[in-house]
Every structure is written in structure tokens, then in C-alpha cells.
Write an enzyme that holds these catalytic residues in place. Structure first.
Site, PDB file in Angstrom:
ATOM      1  N   HIS B 191       1.191  -1.264   0.480  1.00  0.00           N
ATOM      2  CA  HIS B 191      -0.259  -0.394   0.146  1.00  0.00           C
ATOM      3  C   HIS B 191       1.067   1.392   0.151  1.00  0.00           C
ATOM      4  O   HIS B 191       1.514   1.432   1.263  1.00  0.00           O
ATOM      5  CB  HIS B 191      -0.653  -0.141   1.404  1.00  0.00           C
ATOM      6  CG  HIS B 191      -1.681   1.282   1.043  1.00  0.00           C
ATOM      7  ND1 HIS B 191      -2.412   1.378   0.961  1.00  0.00           N
ATOM      8  CD2 HIS B 191      -2.050   2.410   1.794  1.00  0.00           C
ATOM      9  CE1 HIS B 191      -4.150   1.850   1.173  1.00  0.00           C
ATOM     10  NE2 HIS B 191      -3.364   3.084   1.841  1.00  0.00           N
ATOM     11  N   CYS B 192       0.631   2.219  -0.715  1.00  0.00           N
ATOM     12  CA  CYS B 192       1.960   3.173  -0.606  1.00  0.00           C
ATOM     13  C   CYS B 192       0.855   3.803  -0.955  1.00  0.00           C
ATOM     14  O   CYS B 192      -0.187   4.438  -1.375  1.00  0.00           O
ATOM     15  CB  CYS B 192       2.551   3.439  -2.512  1.00  0.00           C
ATOM     16  SG  CYS B 192       3.577   4.087  -2.893  1.00  0.00           S
ATOM     17  N   PRO B 193       1.536   5.180   0.068  1.00  0.00           N
ATOM     18  CA  PRO B 193       1.030   6.357   0.861  1.00  0.00           C
ATOM     19  C   PRO B 193       0.930   7.483  -0.187  1.00  0.00           C
ATOM     20  O   PRO B 193       0.169   8.679  -0.153  1.00  0.00           O
ATOM     21  CB  PRO B 193       1.672   6.772   2.595  1.00  0.00           C
ATOM     22  CG  PRO B 193       2.504   5.554   2.262  1.00  0.00           C
ATOM     23  CD  PRO B 193       2.185   4.606   1.086  1.00  0.00           C
TER      24      PRO B 193
END
Lengths: 145, 348
Positions: B191-193
Site C-alpha cells: 500500500h503506497c501512501p
């Protein structure tokens, strides 16, 4: 208008549902198990069922096939920043339409007359082939589980 | 009783994917059309939808505005302060190259952030019940596998599939449940912020294109700014150029490093998730584990990861909820997926 399917949906009640699971032995490619569920033994031929599943598997393999055509489509998409798919369908989507047509045809010709209904796997997230078993209305007794 | 369970699914809820279900008898057609809801409105995961379901992002958008802001700001400063000087002293291609790179970066970023990463829809009530029954049946036999795992053999390698309690299904291989988005995502990478979304099967190639093009962009700006400062005759350094220099200096190393890491992942057909957990490097204690998904050929792996046909979204967020005619059966769990025609969701 498909009279037999309409009849099923409006009049028959559901006796059971069978879920044909995915077959992961060759990887993450979409394939379904050809193992014949025991709940269908009284309703349909083993060969017929296997034939349906095998055709579905071949169609899904065609959708996900890596080859010259898919690379060309990928390159074209990359160059146009994927805007080309606003006017054109992807190869995968074309094959999914073919699959939907095949399932409808199978339901009309083979499954509905036997009181069964195939659900397109895309409606279940390509995880299962859901087969609904309707109550056997012909001799007034309930079949299936 | 079993029959009561199954009656929750109405037959008219089934059908061809694109066929619109018939409106309830006696209802006003215009009212029905105006009030029919789309599936994204009742999506169980933690996502936000815009443009009537066309665009989706994770609920916590993370630092996506910051990412966009930094890229746009630095590029604008570059075009405004450095380009005029460099066009004069070096070559006029510089804004063109910079512009093309900038456009590519922004487009890739938006494609990564707004696409469905490969979310798997949750199991329907019937499917969940069937799976539970299969688990109970197998547990009663003599060999007891660990609870809620299923072993499959993929390319002669044993892979354990875990049961997802939220989505009520056995997760397909390479699928992982993202706790931030509360969804199972296929070929889950991470999950890439920075992009405000999960990176999975359907948007990994855009993510890769984004970080590679961003490396080129930051390196390009860094190079141009350094050239500008070197060629400038008078000693004053404009503060904007200094700011660009600082941003680019720190970005280049981190983004180049990330691009390098992902190039390695693409070439070996691995996900970040698998690499971190050491699924195939023998860390789990089992000997001779190899990656069963790798084609053992760098070119083949790259093609498979980056150029494979893009699968369609499985969640059908713009589809309409099926309308209900009969009164509802009891629905105890709220998190049941939307494909079941729940009559408490239909608008009347």
C-alpha cells in the site's frame, strides 16, 4: 426472450448451490477445476459438465495469453497513455463478452432444461463458477440438497 | 433449515453481467431510473469514489496531494527559472524533454492512484456458507490441516492459501488483504501512501512507469540545475534554484533506489510483499523453495509483469444494484457484498 430460463427464475425455487473452485496448479491464471461435483450427479452428465468447464478454461486462457498481440496492445496503450481504451475494448474484455455469450448459450441449451443455472464467474470475482440447482418441478418432488 | 438460507438469493439477481434487471412491477419507470443506486455506493471496503464511480482512491489518501504538489512545484520552478537560461546557453530541447517527462510522470501517477488495483469482491453469503461447510467437512476427517488454510500445488511448489475472515473466502495465491483499504487485492505488492492507493495486479505497471519516469525527471532536473549553476557568471544563486537542487538531490537517491528495487522485483516476478516475507527465499524453513510464478527468464518475467493483458476490474463499481420485488429476508451481517440483491439497499 428465453422461455425456459424465465420460467426457472420466476417459478422455480432454489434447492441448492454448487461452487466450482479455481484450479491453481498452473499458476494464477484463471482456470476452474473440472472435478464433477457430487450434487450434480442426478442432473447432468459428467462429460457435459467437464466439456463446459474445459471450454471456459480455454476461453480464459485465451484472454490472458501472452503473445505478440497482447504485447502490441500493451505498447499501443503505453504510447497513448492508456487513453486508447476510451474508444477500444481490451482483448480481455472482448473474450469476456465471448464467455458471457457462451454461458448464456449453455444455459439455454443444456442447463436450464435440467433445472440448473450457471452464473458467469465474472459476477463472483472470477473465483467460482456458481451452479444453482432448482427444485425439480416435473414430478413434484424436491431434488438436490 | 437449508432452504431458508438459500432463499435469500433471488433468482432475478442472477443473469448476464450487463443486462439491467427489470424494474419492479407497477413502479414509475422514471423514478426507478432516477433512484437506482450503483454498486460503488455500497462498496464494503474503505475506498472513496468520485465521478460516479469512475475514479477510486483509498480512504486515507495519504500524501498523494504532497506528492503531486512537490512534483508540480519543482517542475514549475524548473520551467520558469532554469529553462530560459538553458535554452539560451545550451539547447532548446531542454523544455521539450522536461515537458514530456513531466507529462508522463503525472499521467502515470494518476493512473496508479485512481485505478482499481485488483480488488477482489467479497464472497456472497452462499459462497461463504459453502466454504465453511467444506472446511468443517475436511476437519472431521483423520488428517487435520491447520485451521483455515488450504494447500495447493502450483508448478510443483506447495503454496498455502489463507482464509480471509473479512472477505470470507480463501485468498487466491499472491493475494493479500490490505488493512488500510480493507480489501483483498490480487497480486498485492504494497500500500503506497505516496500514491494514496494499493499497488496490485491492475496498477503495478503504472506504478513502475511512475517511479522510473520520476527518476528520469528528477535526475534530469538535477542535471539541468547543476549545469545552470555552473554556467551562471554572476555569483548570486537564485533561491528557487537552490530549493530545486535540495528537493532533487534527496529525491534522486531515494527514487532511483526504489526504481532499482522494483526492477529487480519485475525481473524475478516477485512482489514487495513476497520479498519482505521471504516467501520463496527459504526463510520459512522449508528447503528448496523456488518462486513458482517466475518464468526463470528475465525477459519473460518483465513481459509477464509489465506487458500482460490488463484484466478488467472485478468489482464492477458502476454497475447497478439489482432491484428487489419480494420482502427482505433477515440479513444479520452488514458486510455482505453487494452482488446479493439486498432489498434493504434498493431504493423505493
Amino acid at each position: 426472450v428465453r422461455p425456459s430460463l424465465q420460467d426457472l427464475r420466476q417459478q422455480a425455487s432454489i434447492a441448492a448451490k454448487v461452487f466450482v473452485q479455481r484450479d491453481y496448479t498452473t499458476g494464477t491464471i484463471c482456470q476452474f477445476q473440472t472435478k464433477f461435483p457430487s450434487e450434480l450427479e442426478t442432473r447432468i452428465d459428467k462429460q457435459q459438465f467437464e466439456e463446459t468447464i474445459r471450454t471456459l478454461n480455454n476461453l480464459y486462457a485465451e484472454a490472458e495469453k501472452l503473445g505478440g498481440r497482447s504485447y502490441l496492445e500493451g505498447c499501443l496503450a503505453c504510447v497513448t497513455a492508456y487513453t486508447i481504451f476510451l474508444c477500444m475494448e481490451t482483448h480481455y474484455e472482448k473474450v469476456l463478452k465471448k464467455i458471457a455469450k457462451y454461458i448464456q448459450e449453455q444455459n439455454d441449451k443444456i442447463y436450464a432444461p435440467r433445472g440448473l443455472l450457471l452464473t458467469d464467474p465474472i459476477e463472483r470475482g472470477l473465483r467460482v463458477v456458481e451452479i444453482t440447482i432448482f427444485e425439480d418441478q416435473s414430478n413434484g418432488r424436491i431434488e438436490g440438497r | 433449515m437449508k432452504n431458508c438460507e438459500y432463499r435469500q438469493i433471488e433468482p432475478q439477481g442472477l443473469g448476464t453481467p450487463n443486462a439491467a434487471p427489470p424494474p419492479p412491477a407497477g413502479a414509475n419507470d422514471a423514478d426507478t431510473r432516477a433512484k437506482r443506486r450503483r454498486k460503488w455506493e455500497v462498496f464494503p471496503g474503505k475506498n472513496r469514489f468520485y465521478c460516479d464511480g469512475r475514479i477510486m482512491v483509498a480512504r486515507q489518501s495519504g500524501v498523494l496531494p504532497l506528492t503531486l504538489g512537490l512534483i508540480v512545484l519543482t517542475s514549475c520552478l524548473f520551467f520558469v527559472f532554469d529553462c530560459p537560461f538553458l535554452v539560451e546557453h545550451v539547447t532548446s530541447c531542454i523544455p521539450a524533454i522536461g515537458g514530456a517527462l513531466f507529462a508522463f510522470v503525472i499521467i502515470s501517477l494518476l493512473q496508479t492512484s485512481f485505478r482499481d488495483p485488483g480488488i477482489l469482491p467479497r464472497a456472497t453469503a452462499d459462497e461463504a456458507a459453502y466454504t465453511e461447510k467444506q472446511i468443517d467437512d475436511s476437519a472431521s476427517s483423520s488428517y487435520r490441516p491447520p485451521p483455515r488454510t488450504l494447500e495447493v500445488i502450483i508448478n510443483q511448489q506447495v503454496v498455502k492459501l489463507k482464509y480471509c475472515f473479512t472477505c470470507k473466502m480463501f485468498r487466491p495465491p499472491r493475494t493479500s488483504h490490505c488493512s488500510l483499504c480493507d480489501n483483498c487485492v490480487e497480486r498485492f505488492d504494497h500500500h503506497c501512501p505516496w500514491v494514496g492507493n494499493c499497488v496490485g495486479k491492475r496498477n503495478y505497471r503504472f506504478f513502475y512507469a511512475f517511479i522510473v519516469s520520476l527518476s528520469f525527471l528528477t535526475a534530469f532536473i538535477f542535471g539541468c540545475v547543476t549545469t545552470h549553476l555552473t554556467l551562471r557568471t554572476f555569483p548570486l544563486t537564485p533561491s528557487c534554484t537552490a530549493l530545486e537542487l535540495i528537493v532533487c538531490f534527496f529525491s534522486v537517491w531515494s527514487i532511483l533506489g526504489l526504481s532499482g528495487f522494483h526492477t529487480y522485483l519485475v525481473a524475478s516476478n516477485l512482489t514487495t510483499n513476497e520479498d519482505i516475507k521471504g516467501s520463496w527465499s527459504g526463510n520459512s524453513g522449508v528447503q528448496n523453495t523456488v518462486n513458482p510464478y517466475s518464468y526463470n527468464n528475465i525477459f519473460a518475467n518483465c513481459c509477464a509483469v509489465l506487458c500482460a493483458p490488463l484484466p478488467p476490474s472485478l468489482i464492477d463499481r458502476r454497475g447497478f444494484l439489482p432491484t428487489q420485488e419480494s420482502p427482505p429476508a433477515a440479513q444479520p451481517q452488514v458486510e455482505l457484498p453487494v452482488f446479493v440483491g439486498k432489498s434493504d439497499l434498493t431504493v423505493v
